[in-house]
Design a protein around this motif. Structure first.
Motif, PDB file in Angstrom:
ATOM      1  N   ARG A 384      43.610  32.401  41.345  1.00 54.82           N
ATOM      2  CA  ARG A 384      44.614  32.701  42.364  1.00 54.82           C
ATOM      3  C   ARG A 384      45.658  33.672  41.826  1.00 54.82           C
ATOM      4  O   ARG A 384      46.081  34.606  42.524  1.00 54.82           O
ATOM      5  N   ALA A 385      46.073  33.476  40.586  1.00 54.78           N
ATOM      6  CA  ALA A 385      47.047  34.380  39.977  1.00 54.78           C
ATOM      7  C   ALA A 385      46.472  35.783  39.858  1.00 54.78           C
ATOM      8  O   ALA A 385      47.198  36.779  40.032  1.00 54.78           O
ATOM      9  N   GLY A 386      45.177  35.875  39.566  1.00 56.62           N
ATOM     10  CA  GLY A 386      44.536  37.177  39.482  1.00 56.62           C
ATOM     11  C   GLY A 386      44.562  37.918  40.800  1.00 56.62           C
ATOM     12  O   GLY A 386      44.756  39.141  40.837  1.00 56.62           O
ATOM     13  N   ALA A 392      49.303  43.613  43.839  1.00 57.47           N
ATOM     14  CA  ALA A 392      50.476  44.430  43.510  1.00 57.47           C
ATOM     15  C   ALA A 392      50.108  45.779  42.902  1.00 57.47           C
ATOM     16  O   ALA A 392      51.005  46.563  42.591  1.00 57.47           O
ATOM     17  N   PHE A 393      48.826  46.068  42.731  1.00 54.79           N
ATOM     18  CA  PHE A 393      48.435  47.350  42.144  1.00 54.79           C
ATOM     19  C   PHE A 393      49.021  48.505  42.950  1.00 54.79           C
ATOM     20  O   PHE A 393      49.009  48.468  44.190  1.00 54.79           O
ATOM     21  N   ASP A 399      38.719  44.649  46.091  1.00 59.33           N
ATOM     22  CA  ASP A 399      37.718  44.008  45.220  1.00 59.33           C
ATOM     23  C   ASP A 399      38.356  43.403  43.975  1.00 59.33           C
ATOM     24  O   ASP A 399      37.833  42.441  43.403  1.00 59.33           O
ATOM     25  N   ALA A 400      39.487  43.978  43.549  1.00 57.35           N
ATOM     26  CA  ALA A 400      40.126  43.493  42.324  1.00 57.35           C
ATOM     27  C   ALA A 400      40.617  42.057  42.472  1.00 57.35           C
ATOM     28  O   ALA A 400      40.762  41.342  41.470  1.00 57.35           O
ATOM     29  N   ASP A 404      38.160  37.731  38.873  1.00 60.07           N
ATOM     30  CA  ASP A 404      37.969  36.522  38.078  1.00 60.07           C
ATOM     31  C   ASP A 404      36.597  35.900  38.317  1.00 60.07           C
ATOM     32  O   ASP A 404      36.081  35.173  37.465  1.00 60.07           O
ATOM     33  N   TYR A 405      36.003  36.191  39.470  1.00 62.21           N
ATOM     34  CA  TYR A 405      34.678  35.669  39.789  1.00 62.21           C
ATOM     35  C   TYR A 405      33.562  36.661  39.447  1.00 62.21           C
ATOM     36  O   TYR A 405      32.433  36.255  39.182  1.00 62.21           O
ATOM     37  N   THR A 406      33.892  37.949  39.461  1.00 64.83           N
ATOM     38  CA  THR A 406      32.843  38.958  39.358  1.00 64.83           C
ATOM     39  C   THR A 406      32.848  39.749  38.055  1.00 64.83           C
ATOM     40  O   THR A 406      31.850  40.395  37.730  1.00 64.83           O
ATOM     41  N   HIS A 407      33.960  39.733  37.313  1.00 63.42           N
ATOM     42  CA  HIS A 407      34.094  40.580  36.132  1.00 63.42           C
ATOM     43  C   HIS A 407      33.581  39.854  34.898  1.00 63.42           C
ATOM     44  O   HIS A 407      34.168  38.843  34.480  1.00 63.42           O
TER      45      HIS A 407
END
Length: 412
Positions: A384-386, A392-393, A399-400, A404-407
């Motif tokens: 969730r924090a990710g 905020a990018f 996708d970002a 945490d699930y895909t990287h």
């Protein structure tokens, strides 16, 4: 394979950090370095300049062999819980032989003697600490004063005068306390911090500067990174330039202003009081401070909130818990004391891969490579924090939010 553990943030990784990695390996005669690194949000309640994968890459290119994530439940905490979480991860790996940390003096013997005295938390210390907190002292100041008085009363003048108000001494003490309380076999070591103090905002050396001073340098340059060149390894600068070009860095608190102010205006004082770090009626001060702000900047809000009792760091941690939606029950002392229930891998080298093979056999908890591996409460908080961090990018990237699930972990 002899392995040394270190606890890091790398916001950003600079030449002083490089020295720490090299000296940690040298003085412990280690073949490999395992870094426990804070994720997107850091110990003083701040967002990281660049995301955890970019900073994990900095670590690997600077000489670390395995980078493990310190969950946000622990990473944005006072020294006691920050150290407890980090040491618990190193202990749970089953492969770490030593822990090397920086300190203002490098005097491990005195710190360890103090830790031995405090490991069972004497009643006199608890009572005096409670009195000082009731007087309105900030916790770090009150804790250092209570320890000083205890040691002085027992005739330990060297311990009483040691300077536990210095941040690296404080953190080092809590690393040593965590090792003792966890019954760890890990052997501690310490190196003296050189040429710049923790949190120092000025640059006084041609090659070494604190991370705080480097972030200020970037901020004063309007986000330009070239001024970092003398103070960081070339690989760090290359990674930061890449992240900036992709619209993922550099991030500051102000990138989170809109979602945070939305939360603060939308929630009642009663709702705010349910979040971790919102204590002693702070929810009312937060609501009152919203009126009359000159603008909607986090800096303006922090200025309005700050008092002698509520330090900037305490307030940043409070605002962060509200931003991330972390409730008191999720981060209760009992939950934090229970330690880690998984180990999250962010990156590794060939030597790190050999450690991971050993950890499959020897680790005390599951070793996971993504949030998709299963459901653990603190791993869910990190995912969730990710998503909040990615939102905020400067350049939007939906996708970002799911990285945490895909990287996968970075491999060098």
């Amino acid at each position: 394979m002899r392995t040394v553990g270190i606890v890091v943030e790398y916001n950003p990784l600079h030449n002083g950090h490089l020295y720490h990695i090299q000296q940690s390996r040298k003085i412990t005669e280690a073949d490999a370095v395992v870094a426990v690194m804070s994720g997107h949000f850091l110990q003083r309640g701040e967002p990281a300049l660049a995301d955890k994968w970019a900073r994990a890459e900095m670590a690997l290119r600077a000489g670390c062999d395995l980078v493990l994530e310190l969950p946000v439940a622990y990473s944005a905490q006072p020294a006691q819980w920050f150290a407890h979480g980090a040491v618990a991860i190193l202990e749970a790996t089953g492969v770490v032989d030593a822990l090397c940390f920086g300190s203002e003096s490098g005097d491990l013997a005195t710190l360890d003697r103090i830790a031995a005295r405090l490991a069972t938390e004497p009643d006199a210390l608890r009572r005096r600490l409670a009195e000082l907190l009731k007087e309105g002292r900030p916790y770090p100041t009150a804790y250092a004063e209570a320890v000083r008085e205890l040691l002085a009363a027992e005739g330990d003048e060297a311990g009483a005068g040691f300077g536990l108000d210095q941040p690296n001494h404080t953190l080092g003490l809590h690393y040593l306390l965590a090792l003792r309380r966890l019954g760890s076999r890990i052997v501690p070591a310490s190196i003296r911090r050189e040429k710049s103090e923790y949190g120092q905002t000025s640059i006084t050396d041609g090659a070494i500067a604190s991370a705080t001073a480097l972030r200020k340098l970037v901020a004063d340059a309007g986000g330009a990174l070239d001024g970092l060149a003398p103070y960081v390894p070339p690989s760090t600068l290359d990674i930061l330039r890449r992240e900036a070009a992709a619209g993922r860095a550099p991030l500051t608190w102000e990138h989170f202003a809109r979602p945070l102010f939305h939360q603060l205006h939308a929630l009642s004082p009663a709702a705010l009081s349910a979040f971790a770090e919102v204590t002693e009626g702070l929810e009312h001060r937060i609501r009152a401070s919203l009126r009359g702000l000159p603008d909607w900047r986090i800096e303006a809000l922090l200025d309005a909130l700050k008092t002698k009792r509520y330090t900037r760091t305490k307030l940043q941690r409070t605002l962060l818990r509200i931003l991330l939606g972390h409730g008191k029950a999720e981060l209760s002392p009992e939950r934090l004391a229970a330690g880690v229930t998984y180990i999250r891998v962010l990156g590794f080298t060939d030597a790190g891969q050999a450690l991971l093979r050993r950890m499959k056999r020897d680790a005390a908890v599951p070793v996971v490579h993504s949030a998709a591996a299963g459901s653990w409460p603190y791993l869910d908080l990190d995912a969730r924090a990710g998503a909040v961090y990615a939102a905020a990018f400067p350049v939007p990237d939906p996708d970002a939010a799911w990285r945490d699930y895909t990287h996968p972990p970075l491999r060098l």
